[in-house]
Design a protein around this motif. Structure first.
Motif, PDB file in Angstrom:
ATOM      1  N   ALA A 111      84.024  74.963 -10.055  1.00 17.85           N
ATOM      2  CA  ALA A 111      83.942  74.023 -11.174  1.00 17.85           C
ATOM      3  C   ALA A 111      84.610  74.592 -12.426  1.00 17.85           C
ATOM      4  O   ALA A 111      85.363  73.881 -13.114  1.00 17.85           O
ATOM      5  CB  ALA A 111      82.491  73.655 -11.457  1.00 17.85           C
ATOM      6  N   LEU A 112      84.346  75.861 -12.730  1.00 14.38           N
ATOM      7  CA  LEU A 112      84.987  76.496 -13.890  1.00 14.38           C
ATOM      8  C   LEU A 112      86.511  76.496 -13.745  1.00 14.38           C
ATOM      9  O   LEU A 112      87.230  76.157 -14.690  1.00 14.38           O
ATOM     10  CB  LEU A 112      84.497  77.938 -14.047  1.00 14.38           C
ATOM     11  CG  LEU A 112      83.163  78.160 -14.721  1.00 14.38           C
ATOM     12  CD1 LEU A 112      82.708  79.600 -14.537  1.00 14.38           C
ATOM     13  CD2 LEU A 112      83.222  77.810 -16.193  1.00 14.38           C
ATOM     14  N   ALA A 113      86.989  76.889 -12.572  1.00 16.80           N
ATOM     15  CA  ALA A 113      88.435  76.978 -12.347  1.00 16.80           C
ATOM     16  C   ALA A 113      89.087  75.598 -12.419  1.00 16.80           C
ATOM     17  O   ALA A 113      90.171  75.458 -13.001  1.00 16.80           O
ATOM     18  CB  ALA A 113      88.722  77.635 -10.999  1.00 16.80           C
ATOM     19  N   LEU A 114      88.442  74.575 -11.862  1.00 17.24           N
ATOM     20  CA  LEU A 114      89.008  73.226 -11.935  1.00 17.24           C
ATOM     21  C   LEU A 114      89.096  72.743 -13.381  1.00 17.24           C
ATOM     22  O   LEU A 114      90.058  72.082 -13.767  1.00 17.24           O
ATOM     23  CB  LEU A 114      88.190  72.246 -11.093  1.00 17.24           C
ATOM     24  CG  LEU A 114      88.368  72.374  -9.586  1.00 17.24           C
ATOM     25  CD1 LEU A 114      87.334  71.533  -8.844  1.00 17.24           C
ATOM     26  CD2 LEU A 114      89.785  71.976  -9.174  1.00 17.24           C
ATOM     27  N   GLY A 115      88.099  73.086 -14.171  1.00 21.21           N
ATOM     28  CA  GLY A 115      88.152  72.744 -15.588  1.00 21.21           C
ATOM     29  C   GLY A 115      89.261  73.487 -16.297  1.00 21.21           C
ATOM     30  O   GLY A 115      90.014  72.908 -17.085  1.00 21.21           O
ATOM     31  N   TYR A 116      89.382  74.771 -16.006  1.00 23.24           N
ATOM     32  CA  TYR A 116      90.431  75.582 -16.620  1.00 23.24           C
ATOM     33  C   TYR A 116      91.815  75.062 -16.247  1.00 23.24           C
ATOM     34  O   TYR A 116      92.739  75.081 -17.055  1.00 23.24           O
ATOM     35  CB  TYR A 116      90.265  77.037 -16.200  1.00 23.24           C
ATOM     36  CG  TYR A 116      91.166  77.989 -16.947  1.00 23.24           C
ATOM     37  CD1 TYR A 116      90.919  78.286 -18.281  1.00 23.24           C
ATOM     38  CD2 TYR A 116      92.246  78.589 -16.325  1.00 23.24           C
ATOM     39  CE1 TYR A 116      91.746  79.148 -18.982  1.00 23.24           C
ATOM     40  CE2 TYR A 116      93.076  79.459 -17.015  1.00 23.24           C
ATOM     41  CZ  TYR A 116      92.819  79.730 -18.344  1.00 23.24           C
ATOM     42  OH  TYR A 116      93.640  80.578 -19.037  1.00 23.24           O
ATOM     43  N   MET A 117      91.942  74.550 -15.017  1.00 22.96           N
ATOM     44  CA  MET A 117      93.216  74.014 -14.529  1.00 22.96           C
ATOM     45  C   MET A 117      93.467  72.591 -15.027  1.00 22.96           C
ATOM     46  O   MET A 117      94.518  72.032 -14.768  1.00 22.96           O
ATOM     47  CB  MET A 117      93.218  74.015 -13.000  1.00 22.96           C
ATOM     48  CG  MET A 117      93.166  75.381 -12.385  1.00 22.96           C
ATOM     49  SD  MET A 117      92.806  75.336 -10.605  1.00 22.96           S
ATOM     50  CE  MET A 117      94.221  74.477  -9.976  1.00 22.96           C
ATOM     51  N   ARG A 118      92.480  72.019 -15.710  1.00 21.36           N
ATOM     52  CA  ARG A 118      92.566  70.640 -16.205  1.00 21.36           C
ATOM     53  C   ARG A 118      92.740  69.634 -15.052  1.00 21.36           C
ATOM     54  O   ARG A 118      93.514  68.696 -15.131  1.00 21.36           O
ATOM     55  CB  ARG A 118      93.704  70.463 -17.203  1.00 21.36           C
ATOM     56  CG  ARG A 118      93.688  71.393 -18.388  1.00 21.36           C
ATOM     57  CD  ARG A 118      92.861  70.796 -19.496  1.00 21.36           C
ATOM     58  NE  ARG A 118      93.094  71.386 -20.800  1.00 21.36           N
ATOM     59  CZ  ARG A 118      92.470  72.465 -21.245  1.00 21.36           C
ATOM     60  NH1 ARG A 118      91.638  73.093 -20.474  1.00 21.36           N
ATOM     61  NH2 ARG A 118      92.682  72.912 -22.461  1.00 21.36           N
ATOM     62  N   ALA A 119      91.986  69.869 -13.981  1.00 19.05           N
ATOM     63  CA  ALA A 119      92.031  68.950 -12.835  1.00 19.05           C
ATOM     64  C   ALA A 119      91.546  67.575 -13.265  1.00 19.05           C
ATOM     65  O   ALA A 119      90.762  67.443 -14.212  1.00 19.05           O
ATOM     66  CB  ALA A 119      91.159  69.493 -11.706  1.00 19.05           C
ATOM     67  N   ASN A 120      91.993  66.553 -12.590  1.00 19.32           N
ATOM     68  CA  ASN A 120      91.652  65.168 -12.921  1.00 19.32           C
ATOM     69  C   ASN A 120      90.141  64.989 -12.971  1.00 19.32           C
ATOM     70  O   ASN A 120      89.441  65.143 -11.968  1.00 19.32           O
ATOM     71  CB  ASN A 120      92.257  64.228 -11.878  1.00 19.32           C
ATOM     72  CG  ASN A 120      92.024  62.783 -12.190  1.00 19.32           C
ATOM     73  OD1 ASN A 120      90.904  62.347 -12.428  1.00 19.32           O
ATOM     74  ND2 ASN A 120      93.107  62.022 -12.186  1.00 19.32           N
ATOM     75  N   VAL A 121      89.637  64.663 -14.152  1.00 16.24           N
ATOM     76  CA  VAL A 121      88.196  64.598 -14.384  1.00 16.24           C
ATOM     77  C   VAL A 121      87.532  63.502 -13.552  1.00 16.24           C
ATOM     78  O   VAL A 121      86.385  63.659 -13.118  1.00 16.24           O
ATOM     79  CB  VAL A 121      87.880  64.457 -15.887  1.00 16.24           C
ATOM     80  CG1 VAL A 121      88.288  63.102 -16.418  1.00 16.24           C
ATOM     81  CG2 VAL A 121      86.414  64.732 -16.161  1.00 16.24           C
TER      82      VAL A 121
END
Length: 147
Positions: A111-121
């Motif tokens: 979850a942290l990494a996806l947020g850092y990568m700006r993955a589609n919310v």
């Protein structure tokens, strides 16, 4: 400590599930199973636990989205190397990998990494909620089988 959460029923389950999905080393399964054993509505517990766990996971996503690795290292005690390694693993797989954020240990970092990568919310929300819902459904059936 977990007994305290069980005493508060759905509110305790929500809080335990929320905290379990954050970086804190905490598990909500015992509270969930305890409430089921006490005769609480199984599907009510599934929904409350899933929503709490999903909101906790999304908290991790948004902490990662802040993009302040220094803060994550300092306050959440998550090593930069773990986030970078997870980021490399997630490259090309996309936001759908949020489905696996229910997994112990690595789920928080996903979850942290996806947020850092700006993955589609939007995809992250749907995938994460689906994974957490499926997890609690399986736990519900497992507990009902044992009881």
């Amino acid at each position: 400590m977990l007994d305290g959460f069980v005493e508060y029923g759905y509110i305790g389950l929500f809080l335990a599930s929320f905290l379990a999905a954050t970086i804190l080393p905490f598990g909500s399964e015992f509270v969930f199973a305890g409430l089921l054993a006490m005769g609480m509505n199984a599907w009510g517990c599934v929904i409350v636990a899933s929503v709490g766990n999903w909101l906790g996971g999304m908290t991790n996503y948004y902490l990662g989205r802040l993009g302040k690795i220094e803060w994550i290292e300092k306050y959440l005690k998550v090593d930069r190397g773990k986030i970078e390694k997870m980021q490399q693993w997630l490259e090309g797989k996309g936001a759908i990998m949020a489905f696996f954020s229910f997994m112990p240990v690595v789920g928080d970092i996903i979850a942290l990494a996806l947020g850092y990568m700006r993955a589609n919310v939007y995809i992250v929300n749907v995938a994460m909620f689906s994974g957490k819902l499926l997890r609690y459904i399986l736990i519900m059936y497992g507990v009902s089988w044992i009881i």
